[in-house]
Design an enzyme around this catalytic site. Structure first.
Site, PDB file in Angstrom:
ATOM      1  N   HIS A   1      51.379  36.656  42.995  1.00 20.42           N
ATOM      2  CA  HIS A   1      51.821  38.037  43.205  1.00 20.42           C
ATOM      3  C   HIS A   1      52.315  38.283  44.620  1.00 20.42           C
ATOM      4  O   HIS A   1      52.837  39.347  44.922  1.00 20.42           O
ATOM      5  CB  HIS A   1      50.646  38.977  42.873  1.00 20.42           C
ATOM      6  CG  HIS A   1      51.048  40.398  42.697  1.00 20.42           C
ATOM      7  ND1 HIS A   1      50.550  41.412  43.484  1.00 20.42           N
ATOM      8  CD2 HIS A   1      51.900  40.995  41.827  1.00 20.42           C
ATOM      9  CE1 HIS A   1      51.064  42.565  43.103  1.00 20.42           C
ATOM     10  NE2 HIS A   1      51.886  42.346  42.101  1.00 20.42           N
TER      11      HIS A   1
ATOM     12  N   LYS B   1      54.463  38.406  48.066  1.00 21.44           N
ATOM     13  CA  LYS B   1      55.878  38.588  48.364  1.00 21.44           C
ATOM     14  C   LYS B   1      56.066  38.273  49.849  1.00 21.44           C
ATOM     15  O   LYS B   1      55.606  39.028  50.710  1.00 21.44           O
ATOM     16  CB  LYS B   1      56.332  40.016  48.074  1.00 21.44           C
ATOM     17  CG  LYS B   1      56.259  40.404  46.591  1.00 21.44           C
ATOM     18  CD  LYS B   1      55.164  41.388  46.359  1.00 21.44           C
ATOM     19  CE  LYS B   1      55.192  41.999  44.973  1.00 21.44           C
ATOM     20  NZ  LYS B   1      54.540  41.217  43.950  1.00 21.44           N
TER      21      LYS B   1
ATOM     22  N   HIS C   1      55.422  51.630  45.226  1.00 22.20           N
ATOM     23  CA  HIS C   1      55.097  50.268  44.824  1.00 22.20           C
ATOM     24  C   HIS C   1      54.400  49.552  45.991  1.00 22.20           C
ATOM     25  O   HIS C   1      53.865  48.464  45.842  1.00 22.20           O
ATOM     26  CB  HIS C   1      56.362  49.513  44.418  1.00 22.20           C
ATOM     27  CG  HIS C   1      56.100  48.191  43.782  1.00 22.20           C
ATOM     28  ND1 HIS C   1      56.206  47.000  44.465  1.00 22.20           N
ATOM     29  CD2 HIS C   1      55.713  47.865  42.523  1.00 22.20           C
ATOM     30  CE1 HIS C   1      55.907  45.995  43.655  1.00 22.20           C
ATOM     31  NE2 HIS C   1      55.599  46.480  42.469  1.00 22.20           N
TER      32      HIS C   1
ATOM     33  N   LYS D   1      51.467  48.772  48.706  1.00 21.14           N
ATOM     34  CA  LYS D   1      50.009  48.712  48.591  1.00 21.14           C
ATOM     35  C   LYS D   1      49.435  48.704  49.997  1.00 21.14           C
ATOM     36  O   LYS D   1      49.778  47.829  50.822  1.00 21.14           O
ATOM     37  CB  LYS D   1      49.544  47.444  47.860  1.00 21.14           C
ATOM     38  CG  LYS D   1      50.032  47.361  46.404  1.00 21.14           C
ATOM     39  CD  LYS D   1      51.228  46.474  46.319  1.00 21.14           C
ATOM     40  CE  LYS D   1      51.537  46.075  44.886  1.00 21.14           C
ATOM     41  NZ  LYS D   1      52.748  46.685  44.358  1.00 21.14           N
TER      42      LYS D   1
END
Length: 547
Positions: free
Chosen positions: A178, A180, A407, A409
């Site tokens: 997950h 990026k 989006h 976090k």
């Protein structure tokens, strides 16, 4: 209606791009049942964020005809009777036997075949008119392995010559990679980028996202064996990915082996953040503090904060909520409450608050209900009674992003507009991302790879700012080179006087929501993506089109 009693009417069969008779290996065969069906990202062999988790809604009639609604932001193509029609977000189309869908125009081809000519129904794997929608875990696992191998063969043929594709090991079911991030190598150094957006247009154009980057020079020969925590954390994470070593010809540097150790060539001593990563596995012994929330706990335990942050609140802000319980929430909060004040006493447990969009926030967003497909938490996770006390509103007036759904976090501890620490990460609020303690707290189980950067108050010396693409800039804000400075973290809304402490560098962090956050009111409902919403959004649509 129980899944085992639903009537199967047909199948979406994967096709090759240029050969309607063979599977392309990139989409699973999708059984279609009478009534409502959903087609989305989980039907792909590998993740492609252009396909939404709820990409299409299909309403199938007993006669085998289907009405398709595009729920995601990207259009599809319907090919029927020699005609090719584009169907955009929230538009509908009818399909019947032998019609072809392009789930992304030019990619992911599936043909609808009714039960009279259904290859899955006739190959002996699934017989009879009624079928269960879910295979056993073992069958799913075996099917996934076969599909992964088929896709790997396909991608190796299709990829550009200078690409190397690698799937990191995922030893525990339901895990994912997950993270990026980008590592951009220049002749004189490296640029490290950690961000929250997927590499798709809608993520960068329509959402609230976060990105951090910093450039680092090559090490001097005398410092080649010098290591700092940022370097160790980066190399440990890259080593866990187990990518295959390869050779590359780099300007100035020449031919080199690219592996995890290659990244020790760079001097990370000026790093303004710490890396906080997650790696799947069962971590025990010294490794228990290397990853997930236990890594964050161990770093915070080493830090000293101003006394004002004693028992100050915590913010959890993310875009997907796992299946949680109060025991794990206490475990997680304990980790995020770590650290001591400047008088040596523990900071104490902070009160957590969750910043999460309401249904009304999503409905009125710049994407309407479609934005909710990227806040993919089901009702069973969101509407647990014990979570009610945590909910606070997504409000971003100060940066003009109220209608750009998050989006991003972030996790932080704050007092007023002062920040104790701030974490920008790929991790949502889930056990899979952060890990859960097991075996009397001697083992941490993590399912997924994650990566984030932790901003902390620091004491450091003022040095020139290195850049891979520009001449080195002066020291930060013109401070005298070599002068010892302390950093102070604040929000964009902080109104203090930066001149009162000349040895302090005020770092204004673009915290994307307003502090303190506003608790939910009696009419506020937290967004969950599998509920039905009949009040029309800014585009005149309801959610979903078929319940």
């Amino acid at each position: 209606m129980a899944s085992a009693s639903r009537v199967r009417v047909g199948t979406l069969v994967p096709l090759a791009k240029d050969n309607a008779g063979s599977s392309n290996g990139s989409v699973s065969a999708i059984p279609i049942f009478e009534g409502s069906n959903v087609v989305g990202r989980n039907h792909l062999v590998i993740t492609d964020k252009r396909i939404s988790r709820k990409h299409l809604s299909l309403h199938a009639s007993a006669d085998g005809s289907i009405e398709v609604v595009v729920e995601g932001p990207n259009p599809i193509i319907v090919r029927s009777e020699g005609q090719r029609r584009k169907v955009s977000a929230q538009e509908t189309a009818k399909i019947t036997h032998n019609d072809v869908l392009e789930l992304i125009p030019g990619d992911y081809f599936v043909k609808y075949m009714d039960m009279a000519d259904d290859p899955i129904g006739s190959n002996g794997l699934k017989k009879g008119k009624r079928h269960s929608e879910e295979d056993s875990a073992a069958v799913k696992r075996n099917r996934q392995i076969m599909e992964d191998e088929a896709l790997a063969r396909t991608l190796q043929k299709m990829k550009p010559a200078n690409w190397i594709l690698h799937k990191p090991p995922l030893p525990i079911s339901f895990g994912t990679h997950h993270s990026k991030a980008m590592l951009l190598v220049y002749p004189q150094g490296i640029r490290v980028v950690v961000h929250t957006a997927n590499m798709i247009h809608v993520d960068w154009n329509n959402k609230s996202q976060g990105l951090w980057m910093q450039d680092f020079p090559c090490k001097d020969a005398k410092d080649i064996n010098k290591k700092v925590p940022f370097e160790n954390d980066l190399v440990d994470y890259l080593s866990a990915l187990k990518w295959p070593e390869f050779r590359a010809n780099l300007p100035v540097v020449g031919d080199v082996n690219i592996n995890a150790s290659f990244f020790r060539r760079f001097d990370y001593s000026s790093a303004m953040v710490r890396l906080i990563g997650s790696v799947p596995g069962y971590h025990a012994g010294p490794s228990i503090k290397k990853w997930g929330h236990m890594k964050l706990r161990s770093v915070l335990e080493e830090c000293t904060f101003e006394k004002q942050f004693c028992k100050s609140p915590l913010i959890y802000q993310f875009s997907s909520l796992g299946s949680l319980d109060e025991k794990w929430m206490s475990e997680f909060t304990y980790s995020l409450s770590a650290g001591k004040s400047d008088d040596g006493s523990p900071l104490g447990i902070g009160k957590p608050m969750i910043v999460w969009p309401t249904v009304e926030d999503v409905r009125c967003s710049i994407e309407g209900y479609a934005a909710g497909s990227c806040i993919p938490s089901p009702q069973k996770n969101v509407e647990k009674d014990f979570l009610r006390k945590y909910w606070t509103r997504w409000k971003a007036d100060h940066v003009g992003r109220c209608r750009a759904m998050p989006h991003i976090k972030t996790f932080t501890r704050y007092d007023g507009q002062n920040i104790a620490w701030f974490l920008l990460t790929s991790s949502n609020l889930s056990k899979a991302a952060w890990g859960a303690l097991q075996k009397n707290n001697t083992q941490l189980m993590i399912r997924s790879y994650e990566l984030g950067v932790l901003f902390l108050p620091q004491t450091l010396k003022s040095i020139p700012q290195f850049s891979c693409t520009e001449k080195n800039r002066p020291s930060q804000d013109g401070l005298t080179l070599g002068k010892t400075i302390k950093t102070k973290l604040v929000t964009l809304c902080w109104k203090g006087d930066e001149e009162t402490e000349p040895s302090t560098k005020t770092v204004r962090l673009p915290v994307p929501y307003q502090l303190p956050p506003q608790p939910y009111g009696p009419e506020d409902v937290p967004w969950s993506w599998d509920r039905r919403y009949t009040k029309k959004d800014v585009y005149g649509s309801v959610w979903p089109r078929h319940g």
